[in-house]
Design a protein around this motif. Structure first.
Motif, PDB file in Angstrom:
ATOM      1  N   ALA A  97      30.481  40.431  42.552  1.00  0.00           N
ATOM      2  CA  ALA A  97      31.609  40.226  43.467  1.00  0.00           C
ATOM      3  C   ALA A  97      32.215  41.915  42.772  1.00  0.00           C
ATOM      4  O   ALA A  97      32.915  41.215  44.112  1.00  0.00           O
ATOM      5  N   ARG A  98      31.280  42.746  42.320  1.00  0.00           N
ATOM      6  CA  ARG A  98      32.531  43.728  42.509  1.00  0.00           C
ATOM      7  C   ARG A  98      31.215  44.842  42.955  1.00  0.00           C
ATOM      8  O   ARG A  98      30.421  44.993  41.904  1.00  0.00           O
ATOM      9  N   TYR A 138      42.122  38.136  31.577  1.00  0.00           N
ATOM     10  CA  TYR A 138      41.528  36.971  30.843  1.00  0.00           C
ATOM     11  C   TYR A 138      40.875  35.689  31.186  1.00  0.00           C
ATOM     12  O   TYR A 138      40.986  36.010  32.473  1.00  0.00           O
ATOM     13  N   HIS A 139      40.254  35.456  30.336  1.00  0.00           N
ATOM     14  CA  HIS A 139      38.796  34.613  30.439  1.00  0.00           C
ATOM     15  C   HIS A 139      39.041  33.292  29.071  1.00  0.00           C
ATOM     16  O   HIS A 139      38.533  33.763  28.400  1.00  0.00           O
ATOM     17  N   GLU A 140      39.282  31.778  29.942  1.00  0.00           N
ATOM     18  CA  GLU A 140      39.803  30.334  29.328  1.00  0.00           C
ATOM     19  C   GLU A 140      37.887  30.309  28.333  1.00  0.00           C
ATOM     20  O   GLU A 140      37.189  30.433  29.699  1.00  0.00           O
ATOM     21  N   LYS A 151      31.086  31.038  36.692  1.00  0.00           N
ATOM     22  CA  LYS A 151      30.727  32.357  37.319  1.00  0.00           C
ATOM     23  C   LYS A 151      31.988  33.011  38.151  1.00  0.00           C
ATOM     24  O   LYS A 151      32.894  33.543  37.951  1.00  0.00           O
ATOM     25  N   VAL A 152      32.459  31.788  39.232  1.00  0.00           N
ATOM     26  CA  VAL A 152      33.076  31.525  39.692  1.00  0.00           C
ATOM     27  C   VAL A 152      34.549  31.948  38.830  1.00  0.00           C
ATOM     28  O   VAL A 152      35.296  32.639  39.576  1.00  0.00           O
ATOM     29  N   ARG A 153      34.971  31.077  37.981  1.00  0.00           N
ATOM     30  CA  ARG A 153      36.049  31.292  37.348  1.00  0.00           C
ATOM     31  C   ARG A 153      35.798  32.381  36.672  1.00  0.00           C
ATOM     32  O   ARG A 153      37.454  33.137  36.462  1.00  0.00           O
ATOM     33  N   LEU A 154      34.953  33.031  36.324  1.00  0.00           N
ATOM     34  CA  LEU A 154      35.497  34.165  35.799  1.00  0.00           C
ATOM     35  C   LEU A 154      35.574  35.441  36.566  1.00  0.00           C
ATOM     36  O   LEU A 154      36.285  36.444  36.393  1.00  0.00           O
ATOM     37  N   GLY A 159      39.123  39.140  38.996  1.00  0.00           N
ATOM     38  CA  GLY A 159      40.137  39.590  39.928  1.00  0.00           C
ATOM     39  C   GLY A 159      39.012  41.621  40.145  1.00  0.00           C
ATOM     40  O   GLY A 159      37.993  41.873  40.232  1.00  0.00           O
ATOM     41  N   ASN A 160      40.548  42.108  39.779  1.00  0.00           N
ATOM     42  CA  ASN A 160      40.296  44.080  40.482  1.00  0.00           C
ATOM     43  C   ASN A 160      40.448  44.634  38.688  1.00  0.00           C
ATOM     44  O   ASN A 160      40.458  45.893  38.958  1.00  0.00           O
TER      45      ASN A 160
END
Length: 249
Positions: A97-98, A138-140, A151-154, A159-160
């Motif tokens: 993604a990055r 943060y990631h739940e 992966k999509v939610r993480l 984000g950036n």
């Protein structure tokens, strides 16, 4: 034939720097036996990256032992070692993604997991915390990271940002290079340690003025880019050359 002779000069330098990163994490006692990971993008258009051999302690990792995989988790160079599927899910998600996340570090330090379990998470109690808070997400918790759908939610949660706290799980940093990723984790880990020590006193705490915090957040990209990883990295390599020069093998 040695691994060094099979790869480009740029890839070999990435291997040396990544092995050094593993050794420094072991040196500080931030490893978790064999269960966390640091990955680094291999220079080139293929989006291949290097990750630690599953089952090897961080203090044993060398430039040659790192496993080269593609974004689907397939080994693209012969290796006697496998990789951890859970580690692959997290790291491949960020790398895919990055484009700027050429190195991704994920740790389960005691202090990092403790802060991740606090409802308010990391607080502005130290200068160190400001660097992380300027670019923090943060990631739940969703269980052991084996589900590709996570992966999509993480990625959406990341984000950036360059610093992430994975709830009930640990810490993650990413950056354009290995040196900056290591320094980001060093700062985030120190901020967690300081907060827990301060909170353990049960004395009233003095948070940093909100205006100062907001000012740093408004300049997040400038703050994180000026963190100075490249300044400290040569000294780290010299330290490792004195302590355990076999990381370069």
């Amino acid at each position: 034939m040695s691994i060094k002779s099979k790869v480009s000069e740029q890839e070999w330098q990435t291997r040396v720097d990544l092995a050094a990163c593993y050794r420094m994490i072991a040196h500080y006692g931030w490893d978790d036996l064999v269960f966390t990971h640091i990955s680094a993008r291999v220079p080139g258009p293929e989006h291949h990256f290097l990750i630690n051999p599953y089952g090897m302690l961080f203090e044993e990792v060398t430039a040659s032992s790192l496993v080269k995989v593609d974004l689907h988790g397939n080994k693209v160079m012969d290796s006697e070692f496998d990789i951890n599927p859970a580690g692959f899910v997290i790291h491949s998600a960020v790398h895919e993604a990055r484009d700027d996340a050429k190195c991704v570090m994920h740790l389960h330090t005691t202090e990092g997991v403790a802060i991740s379990a606090l409802e308010q998470g990391l607080q502005a109690y130290s200068q160190q915390s400001l660097f992380a808070l300027s670019s923090l997400s943060y990631h739940e918790y969703e269980g052991v990271a084996l589900n590709p759908d996570e992966k999509v939610r993480l990625v959406a949660d990341l984000g950036n940002t360059n610093f992430m706290i994975l709830r009930n799980h640990g810490l993650l940093t990413c950056a354009d290079n290995i040196a900056d990723t290591f320094l980001a984790m060093f700062i985030l880990q120190r901020a967690c340690e300081i907060q827990l020590k301060a909170q353990a006193t049960n004395a009233p705490l003095v948070p940093i003025n909100k205006q100062i915090l907001d000012g740093i957040r408004a300049q997040a990209s400038e703050v994180t880019k000026s963190a100075g990883g490249q300044l400290a990295w040569p000294g780290i390599l010299r330290k490792l050359d004195r302590m355990c020069p076999d990381f370069r093998d």
